[in-house]
Design a protein around this motif. Sequence first.
Motif, PDB file in Angstrom:
ATOM      1  N   ARG A   1     -15.745 -14.234  -2.102  1.00  0.00           N
ATOM      2  CA  ARG A   1     -15.448 -13.351  -2.985  1.00  0.00           C
ATOM      3  C   ARG A   1     -15.065 -11.886  -2.555  1.00  0.00           C
ATOM      4  O   ARG A   1     -14.218 -11.394  -3.126  1.00  0.00           O
ATOM      5  CB  ARG A   1     -16.739 -13.204  -3.794  1.00  0.00           C
ATOM      6  CG  ARG A   1     -17.012 -12.162  -5.229  1.00  0.00           C
ATOM      7  CD  ARG A   1     -18.136 -12.082  -5.635  1.00  0.00           C
ATOM      8  NE  ARG A   1     -18.091 -11.251  -6.704  1.00  0.00           N
ATOM      9  CZ  ARG A   1     -19.185 -10.698  -7.530  1.00  0.00           C
ATOM     10  NH1 ARG A   1     -20.417 -11.230  -7.118  1.00  0.00           N
ATOM     11  NH2 ARG A   1     -19.292  -9.653  -8.186  1.00  0.00           N
ATOM     12  N   TYR A   2     -15.765 -11.298  -1.512  1.00  0.00           N
ATOM     13  CA  TYR A   2     -15.476 -10.116  -1.233  1.00  0.00           C
ATOM     14  C   TYR A   2     -14.104  -9.985  -0.412  1.00  0.00           C
ATOM     15  O   TYR A   2     -13.270  -9.019  -0.455  1.00  0.00           O
ATOM     16  CB  TYR A   2     -16.383  -9.220  -0.250  1.00  0.00           C
ATOM     17  CG  TYR A   2     -17.001  -9.602   1.174  1.00  0.00           C
ATOM     18  CD1 TYR A   2     -15.922  -9.495   2.071  1.00  0.00           C
ATOM     19  CD2 TYR A   2     -18.285 -10.351   1.235  1.00  0.00           C
ATOM     20  CE1 TYR A   2     -16.379 -10.163   3.577  1.00  0.00           C
ATOM     21  CE2 TYR A   2     -18.483 -10.403   2.399  1.00  0.00           C
ATOM     22  CZ  TYR A   2     -17.631 -10.456   3.717  1.00  0.00           C
ATOM     23  OH  TYR A   2     -17.981 -11.002   4.900  1.00  0.00           O
ATOM     24  N   SER A   3     -13.586 -11.164   0.295  1.00  0.00           N
ATOM     25  CA  SER A   3     -12.400 -11.207   1.033  1.00  0.00           C
ATOM     26  C   SER A   3     -11.399 -11.050  -0.085  1.00  0.00           C
ATOM     27  O   SER A   3     -10.319 -10.507   0.088  1.00  0.00           O
ATOM     28  CB  SER A   3     -12.467 -12.535   1.797  1.00  0.00           C
ATOM     29  OG  SER A   3     -13.166 -12.563   2.707  1.00  0.00           O
ATOM     30  N   LYS A   4     -11.242 -11.873  -1.255  1.00  0.00           N
ATOM     31  CA  LYS A   4     -10.281 -11.779  -2.049  1.00  0.00           C
ATOM     32  C   LYS A   4     -10.521 -10.682  -2.952  1.00  0.00           C
ATOM     33  O   LYS A   4      -9.196 -10.130  -3.468  1.00  0.00           O
ATOM     34  CB  LYS A   4     -10.637 -12.903  -3.319  1.00  0.00           C
ATOM     35  CG  LYS A   4     -10.700 -14.498  -2.783  1.00  0.00           C
ATOM     36  CD  LYS A   4     -10.997 -15.641  -3.917  1.00  0.00           C
ATOM     37  CE  LYS A   4     -10.640 -16.755  -3.182  1.00  0.00           C
ATOM     38  NZ  LYS A   4     -11.123 -17.923  -4.119  1.00  0.00           N
ATOM     39  N   GLU A   5     -11.448  -9.902  -3.038  1.00  0.00           N
ATOM     40  CA  GLU A   5     -11.574  -8.735  -3.905  1.00  0.00           C
ATOM     41  C   GLU A   5     -10.712  -7.505  -3.148  1.00  0.00           C
ATOM     42  O   GLU A   5     -10.318  -6.630  -3.545  1.00  0.00           O
ATOM     43  CB  GLU A   5     -12.969  -8.370  -4.023  1.00  0.00           C
ATOM     44  CG  GLU A   5     -13.115  -6.949  -5.189  1.00  0.00           C
ATOM     45  CD  GLU A   5     -14.429  -6.903  -5.589  1.00  0.00           C
ATOM     46  OE1 GLU A   5     -14.740  -5.796  -5.806  1.00  0.00           O
ATOM     47  OE2 GLU A   5     -15.168  -7.904  -5.518  1.00  0.00           O
ATOM     48  N   LEU A   6     -10.969  -7.467  -1.565  1.00  0.00           N
ATOM     49  CA  LEU A   6     -10.682  -6.481  -0.644  1.00  0.00           C
ATOM     50  C   LEU A   6      -9.108  -6.548  -0.327  1.00  0.00           C
ATOM     51  O   LEU A   6      -8.337  -5.668  -0.148  1.00  0.00           O
ATOM     52  CB  LEU A   6     -11.335  -6.348   0.536  1.00  0.00           C
ATOM     53  CG  LEU A   6     -12.924  -6.081   0.473  1.00  0.00           C
ATOM     54  CD1 LEU A   6     -13.608  -6.207   1.360  1.00  0.00           C
ATOM     55  CD2 LEU A   6     -13.002  -4.617  -0.314  1.00  0.00           C
ATOM     56  N   GLU A   7      -8.702  -7.922  -0.104  1.00  0.00           N
ATOM     57  CA  GLU A   7      -7.281  -8.090   0.196  1.00  0.00           C
ATOM     58  C   GLU A   7      -6.297  -8.066  -0.958  1.00  0.00           C
ATOM     59  O   GLU A   7      -6.701  -8.091  -1.976  1.00  0.00           O
ATOM     60  CB  GLU A   7      -7.016  -9.499   0.865  1.00  0.00           C
ATOM     61  CG  GLU A   7      -7.738  -9.531   1.997  1.00  0.00           C
ATOM     62  CD  GLU A   7      -7.692 -11.036   2.641  1.00  0.00           C
ATOM     63  OE1 GLU A   7      -7.412 -11.904   2.272  1.00  0.00           O
ATOM     64  OE2 GLU A   7      -7.430 -11.087   3.928  1.00  0.00           O
ATOM     65  N   PRO A   8      -4.938  -7.520  -0.623  1.00  0.00           N
ATOM     66  CA  PRO A   8      -4.418  -7.214   0.717  1.00  0.00           C
ATOM     67  C   PRO A   8      -4.426  -5.773   1.035  1.00  0.00           C
ATOM     68  O   PRO A   8      -4.098  -5.220   2.121  1.00  0.00           O
ATOM     69  CB  PRO A   8      -2.912  -7.533   0.464  1.00  0.00           C
ATOM     70  CG  PRO A   8      -2.651  -7.050  -0.811  1.00  0.00           C
ATOM     71  CD  PRO A   8      -4.015  -7.339  -1.814  1.00  0.00           C
ATOM     72  N   VAL A   9      -5.289  -4.835   0.332  1.00  0.00           N
ATOM     73  CA  VAL A   9      -5.297  -3.532   0.377  1.00  0.00           C
ATOM     74  C   VAL A   9      -6.321  -3.566   2.039  1.00  0.00           C
ATOM     75  O   VAL A   9      -5.829  -2.821   2.759  1.00  0.00           O
ATOM     76  CB  VAL A   9      -6.148  -2.662  -0.362  1.00  0.00           C
ATOM     77  CG1 VAL A   9      -6.621  -1.428  -0.086  1.00  0.00           C
ATOM     78  CG2 VAL A   9      -5.332  -2.797  -1.763  1.00  0.00           C
ATOM     79  N   ILE A  10      -7.277  -4.103   2.108  1.00  0.00           N
ATOM     80  CA  ILE A  10      -8.097  -4.169   3.362  1.00  0.00           C
ATOM     81  C   ILE A  10      -8.113  -5.689   4.081  1.00  0.00           C
ATOM     82  O   ILE A  10      -8.729  -6.621   3.326  1.00  0.00           O
ATOM     83  CB  ILE A  10      -9.457  -3.743   3.041  1.00  0.00           C
ATOM     84  CG1 ILE A  10      -9.773  -2.431   2.401  1.00  0.00           C
ATOM     85  CG2 ILE A  10     -10.267  -3.768   4.462  1.00  0.00           C
ATOM     86  CD1 ILE A  10     -10.947  -1.855   2.117  1.00  0.00           C
ATOM     87  N   PRO A  11      -7.211  -5.924   5.066  1.00  0.00           N
ATOM     88  CA  PRO A  11      -7.289  -7.165   5.560  1.00  0.00           C
ATOM     89  C   PRO A  11      -8.536  -7.796   6.039  1.00  0.00           C
ATOM     90  O   PRO A  11      -9.339  -7.147   6.699  1.00  0.00           O
ATOM     91  CB  PRO A  11      -6.335  -7.099   6.830  1.00  0.00           C
ATOM     92  CG  PRO A  11      -5.365  -5.857   6.560  1.00  0.00           C
ATOM     93  CD  PRO A  11      -6.363  -4.845   5.574  1.00  0.00           C
ATOM     94  N   CYS A  12      -8.760  -9.061   5.885  1.00  0.00           N
ATOM     95  CA  CYS A  12     -10.067  -9.718   6.068  1.00  0.00           C
ATOM     96  C   CYS A  12      -9.961 -10.562   7.158  1.00  0.00           C
ATOM     97  O   CYS A  12      -9.105 -11.584   7.040  1.00  0.00           O
ATOM     98  CB  CYS A  12     -11.036 -10.084   5.020  1.00  0.00           C
ATOM     99  SG  CYS A  12     -11.321  -8.975   3.751  1.00  0.00           S
ATOM    100  N   TYR A  13     -10.728 -10.694   8.410  1.00  0.00           N
ATOM    101  CA  TYR A  13     -10.842 -11.485   9.279  1.00  0.00           C
ATOM    102  C   TYR A  13     -12.110 -12.135   9.292  1.00  0.00           C
ATOM    103  O   TYR A  13     -13.056 -11.732   9.066  1.00  0.00           O
ATOM    104  CB  TYR A  13     -10.326 -10.839  10.551  1.00  0.00           C
ATOM    105  CG  TYR A  13      -8.880 -10.444  10.652  1.00  0.00           C
ATOM    106  CD1 TYR A  13      -7.752 -11.011  10.911  1.00  0.00           C
ATOM    107  CD2 TYR A  13      -8.618  -9.051   9.981  1.00  0.00           C
ATOM    108  CE1 TYR A  13      -6.451 -10.414  10.768  1.00  0.00           C
ATOM    109  CE2 TYR A  13      -7.469  -8.487  10.245  1.00  0.00           C
ATOM    110  CZ  TYR A  13      -6.323  -9.432  10.280  1.00  0.00           C
ATOM    111  OH  TYR A  13      -5.210  -8.722  10.228  1.00  0.00           O
TER     112      TYR A  13
END
Length: 401
Positions: free
Chosen positions: A49-61
């Motif tokens: 959930r937070y990966s989808k919410e943050l990307e692409p503005v904040i890349p998630c790894y």
Amino acid sequence: MNNETSSIIDQNEREYEGLIVSLEANQERLNILICVCDQEKLREEIIDRYSKELEPVIPCYRIDLDQKEPSLRAAIASLVSRKPELLQSKNAVITTTGVEKLHSIEWQQEKSELDKFFGYLQWTREGLREFPYSIVLWVTSTVEVNLRKKSPDFWSWRKGVFRFISPPSNFLPCQEILPILQSFDEITIDKDIPLISREDLLELIEQIEVNKGKKEPRLASLYASLAKIYTLRLLNLPLSDYRQEQQLAIEYYQKAINLQKELNLELDLVASLDSLADIYYSRGEYQKAIKSCQQSLAIKGEMGDRVGEAKSYIGLGNLYSSLREYQKAIEFYQQSLAISREIGDRGGEAKSWFNLGFTYYKLKRISEAKEAFLQSRELFQALELAAKVQKCDQAIRRLET
């Protein structure tokens, strides 16, 4: 949806919102966040959930710790070396999992995987300065307790702790025992199966007892897990023989406790003792419950687990209240209240005040009871726990009639 489930969902949503705010507000700097969750499915849902919410503005790894060398810094350094874009940007979230797979059992006087992890973390803080990212470290509730004790330097650098509560289940979450199962060549389990049933767990325990003996260290976790399943069945299933199921839960918790004492598994031991005390309490066997609770309290004191101590004092207060030894109950509630104030646990403080109010009411000390309920109400209201506030209001109205 019952009130308990609704309350859990509401609390998890508040924790999630706090996590998102911290991730968005602390960009381009080292931002260590601890997320606590005991259920794999819930953890994966939140990460997704937070990966989808943050990307692409904040890349998630995402990275998984190596079980043999569980170094957080080494895992992040490896990721950065593989992802050159991380060297060019300081805006990223690195989710770290795998702590839940680490074993706590020592073999041939070597450090356990968890002890290695805590050791690396304790000396990791300065090494993490070179990584100007948000690092979300996922741990279980038992690991969190030891993290504060064994890696205090790393713990002091955290920017936030977010605790997600797992919903009730009639089964044992498979991730709790998957690392144990995989260590036996003769036993395999499909990783895609999310849950393990009571019958499968009984069969597994029998195989291990026959092939490895009843002193096999991994049985400590399996016995406790089976006892947990029996306990959950008591809460959620219509049973033809309730007392028999209770007795089976007691027997397996006792087996777990015996091995946990022998292996010096403190965290697992206090969890089993607390669960056993709860069962004895429900059976009206208060002296046995008190004995288990006192043993747990002593271990928590040695571990420096202040939150756990406060909970044990409330448990002892409840037990003595059931025995109508109200003055003793008050003393234990007051000890819980003092600790909760000391560590800033407003939820624990609110519960202590509420229990004090109820006990004062039993002793006809009406003014003290009302004051305690008012204190409890104020704290519950600040925590936005409407159902708890309503209970306080009901208690106060009863006193005024």
